[in-house]
Enzyme design. Structure first.
Site, PDB file in Angstrom:
ATOM      1  CE  LYS A 200      -7.016  -2.986   2.497  1.00 50.58           C
ATOM      2  NZ  LYS A 200      -6.689  -2.304   1.250  1.00 50.58           N
ATOM      3  CG  ASP A 203     -10.466   4.165   4.098  1.00 49.31           C
ATOM      4  OD1 ASP A 203      -9.401   4.733   4.376  1.00 49.31           O
ATOM      5  OD2 ASP A 203     -10.823   3.912   2.942  1.00 49.31           O
ATOM      6  CG  MET A 248      -6.218   8.534   3.355  1.00 53.88           C
ATOM      7  SD  MET A 248      -4.713   7.609   3.067  1.00 53.88           S
ATOM      8  CE  MET A 248      -4.559   7.787   1.314  1.00 53.88           C
ATOM      9  CE1 TYR A 407      -1.695   7.277  -0.791  1.00 55.60           C
ATOM     10  CE2 TYR A 407      -0.966   9.530  -1.143  1.00 55.60           C
ATOM     11  CZ  TYR A 407      -1.765   8.459  -1.490  1.00 55.60           C
ATOM     12  OH  TYR A 407      -2.642   8.559  -2.541  1.00 55.60           O
ATOM     13  NE  ARG A 410      -2.131   4.074   1.892  1.00 57.03           N
ATOM     14  CZ  ARG A 410      -2.436   4.070   0.592  1.00 57.03           C
ATOM     15  NH1 ARG A 410      -3.673   4.272   0.213  1.00 57.03           N
ATOM     16  NH2 ARG A 410      -1.510   3.880  -0.318  1.00 57.03           N
TER      17      ARG A 410
HETATM   18  P1  FBP Z   1      -8.503   0.875   0.815  1.00 60.77           P
HETATM   19  O1  FBP Z   1      -9.960   1.158   0.868  1.00 60.77           O
HETATM   20  O2  FBP Z   1      -8.093   0.082  -0.353  1.00 60.77           O
HETATM   21  O3  FBP Z   1      -7.993   0.288   2.097  1.00 60.77           O
HETATM   22  O4  FBP Z   1      -7.744   2.273   0.647  1.00 60.77           O
HETATM   23  C1  FBP Z   1      -7.602   3.185   1.643  1.00 60.77           C
HETATM   24  C2  FBP Z   1      -7.151   4.528   1.152  1.00 60.77           C
HETATM   25  O5  FBP Z   1      -6.005   4.879   1.892  1.00 60.77           O
HETATM   26  C3  FBP Z   1      -8.233   5.599   1.264  1.00 60.77           C
HETATM   27  O6  FBP Z   1      -8.267   6.170   2.548  1.00 60.77           O
HETATM   28  C4  FBP Z   1      -7.819   6.564   0.185  1.00 60.77           C
HETATM   29  O7  FBP Z   1      -8.905   7.339  -0.273  1.00 60.77           O
HETATM   30  C5  FBP Z   1      -7.307   5.674  -0.894  1.00 60.77           C
HETATM   31  O8  FBP Z   1      -6.792   4.527  -0.234  1.00 60.77           O
HETATM   32  C6  FBP Z   1      -6.215   6.293  -1.715  1.00 60.77           C
HETATM   33  O9  FBP Z   1      -5.930   5.482  -2.799  1.00 60.77           O
HETATM   34  P2  FBP Z   1      -4.513   5.313  -3.470  1.00 60.77           P
HETATM   35  O10 FBP Z   1      -3.703   4.441  -2.571  1.00 60.77           O
HETATM   36  O11 FBP Z   1      -4.805   4.605  -4.745  1.00 60.77           O
HETATM   37  O12 FBP Z   1      -3.911   6.653  -3.624  1.00 60.77           O
END
Ligand code: FBP
Length: 535
Positions: A200, A203, A248, A407, A410
């Site tokens: 998952k 990114d 992101m 966000y 996501r």
């Molecule tokens: P994962 O690697 O856990 O899938 O996270 C993805 C992500 O959305 C990155 O693109 C971003 O840098 C990070 O999470 C942001 O982290 P947080 O959710 O802790 O703000």
């Protein structure tokens, strides 16, 4: 009826290889799947030698009788990614099909839920509510890393108390590394609790020749591309703003590359290229200023520029600075600045105060810089403005607008691609547990082909690990996959981007579609890896 409700009724399509009456796990006959780092073997003696597994079907055989019971735990780990709920639905349905009395237990709030024994029983009613829905809100998620003897023992004891035979960790590179660690540790104990990972992350950096893309990437990039396309339409209508859009995606630039191909902006920075060409933050600013001047010569005082979230970590000067700050932070130095070399100090003090503060912030539990919190777009705008002061005729008409799409992408309703992909991943995870396999990550090949032809498989995670410096120490981790210059996506981008600089060739892909022509609703990411494995 609301779209969310209509989407609940969507039946994910399964590849042929997962549709037969009897599914079989077959060891890779060619033994092609090589370990990334042979030295990992000593730390993973029980799981390192697992072979790659293929799932095949023997459709003509009679349906085998159901087994009796199985108890499985499942957890979301890390950032949200569209489709996660369908992984759970896939596991749930597969367990119902294969067992007379299965139990699926969800850990609440991510890996912390395993340590704190926070659970919820996943009933049909609960799972049905979340089919094809975005977010991770059925269980929540978190970034706690289960590391160190005490935490691993606690995770084991809690899983044992719940009488689990299997644990599925739905996560990115770090979480799948954690899955490998738990699988090995649990195997050393009694081999009764298997651990399976599922790839998952929006990114897109958890990919290899055997994992064409992680789930969530397609949906997130479709959402971002819609927004970028809309902004480009606005820019070419109003003709007065320069949009600096950061996307992101953490370190790698897959999200930016994919969105660039979908929207054709005037400029898209690719971090990996900057690293390869040893660019500094100053040379990137020079490049942007040169583009803005060229467009001004054509009477264009507007534009769209895409910036990958983690760009700064790839610029020679910033990279060096971040790495020195990392070391100082992990050594617990009270005045980080005093430990910097002269050139680093100079760069650090030239940065806006807000950026300095962001660079000094705590790292995440896996030792990553929290790049989402560093306002790179703001920094570039400020530096470009500064440089343009020498060209007042351009500067007077330079009106920047900075954005960070983060966000928003996501937790969206998953695209058909992600809904189908995730449901299959869940089915594979359940199949592996039924077969008592541990230390594997579920995967599918040929995702660029119609769903029918997707090839399910399972990768031994220990063979994917290598050594990296994290939190000031050497650690075994899955490497984040960066943009590959020979990929079809990058090659297409490299060929076309010159044309996008001056001629406004913007594309406006519009919102993701669930109903309509197949070319639209069954689309897949451009950035899928299509390895030549002779398969
Ligand atoms: P994962 O690697 O856990 O899938 O996270 C993805 C992500 O959305 C990155 O693109 C971003 O840098 C990070 O999470 C942001 O982290 P947080 O959710 O802790 O703000």
């Amino acid at each position: 009826m609301r779209l969310e409700e209509i989407r609940r009724e969507f039946h994910p399509v399964l590849p042929k290889a997962l549709r037969g009456c009897k599914l079989r796990l077959q060891e890779d006959p060619k033994g092609n799947f090589q370990a990334k780092d042979a030295s990992v073997e000593s730390a993973f003696p029980h799981t390192f030698h697992h072979p790659l597994l293929w799932v095949s079907t023997e459709g003509k055989e009679k349906i085998p009788p159901k087994k009796q019971t199985i108890r499985v735990g499942v957890v979301f780990s890390g950032g949200q990614a569209p489709g996660g709920h369908n992984v759970i639905a896939g596991i749930f349905d597969a367990l119902q099909e294969r067992f007379t009395d299965p139990t699926l237990i969800g850990f609440i709030g991510g890996p912390e839920g395993i340590l704190e024994n926070q659970t919820t029983l996943l009933t049909k009613e609960k799972v049905d509510l979340y089919r094809n829905q975005g977010g991770f809100d059925l269980l929540g998620s978190g970034r706690t890393k289960i590391e160190g003897k005490k935490a691993i023992e606690k995770a084991y004891q809690n899983s044992k108390d719940l009488r689990l035979q299997g644990l599925v960790i739905i996560g990115g590179d770090d979480s799948n590394t954690n899955a490998a660690v738990l699988a090995e540790a649990f195997s050393q104990k009694d081999r009764r609790i298997a651990v399976i990972g599922v790839p998952k992350t929006i990114d897109g950096d958890l990919q290899s020749d055997y994992t064409p893309i992680s789930f969530g990437f397609h949906t997130a990039t479709s959402v971002y591309a819609e927004m970028v396309g809309n902004i480009a339409k606005d820019a070419s209508s109003a003709k007065k703003y320069y949009h600096f859009i950061r996307l992101m995606g953490r370190s790698a630039s897959h999200v930016t590359l994919e969105c660039a191909l979908k929207t054709q902006p005037n400029f898209a920075l690719i971090s990996e290229e900057c690293l390869e060409k040893k660019k500094s933050v100053f040379s990137v600013v020079e490049e942007l200023v040169s583009l803005i001047k060229k467009r001004a010569n054509q009477g264009k005082y507007y534009g769209v520029i895409l910036i990958p979230e983690g760009l700064l970590e790839f610029l020679t000067d910033m990279k060096q600075l971040i790495s020195s700050i990392n070391e100082a932070l992990f050594q617990g130095v009270s005045s980080v600045e005093s430990t910097l070399q002269e050139s680093e100090k100079k760069l650090f003090s030239a940065l806006p105060k807000s950026i300095q503060k962001q660079l000094l912030m705590d790292r995440d539990p896996h030792g990553n810089v929290q790049v989402s919190k560093i306002s790179t777009e703001g920094l570039l705008v400020a530096m470009v403005e500064e440089k343009l002061r020498a060209f007042p005729e351009v500067a007077n008409k330079f009106h920047p607008a900075s954005h960070f799409f983060v966000y928003e992408g996501r937790a969206s309703l998953p695209s058909n691609f992600d809904a189908n992909y995730c449901y299959s991943l869940g089915k594979i995870a359940a199949l592996l547990l039924e077969d008592g396999k541990t230390g594997y990550m579920a995967s599918l090949l040929h995702l660029h082909k119609p769903v029918d032809e997707w090839q399910p498989l399972a990768l031994p995670i220990a063979k994917m690990l290598h050594t990296e410096r994290r939190k000031g120490k050497e650690k075994l981790v899955i490497a984040k996959a960066l943009v590959c210059f020979s990929s079809e996506a990058y090659q297409t981008f490299a060929k076309k981007r010159g044309d996008w600089e001056l001629s406004d060739a913007y594309l406006c892909p519009g919102p993701m579609q669930f109903f309509g022509p197949s070319a639209v609703v069954d689309a897949h990411p451009f950035s899928l890896r299509k390895p030549n494995l002779g398969l």
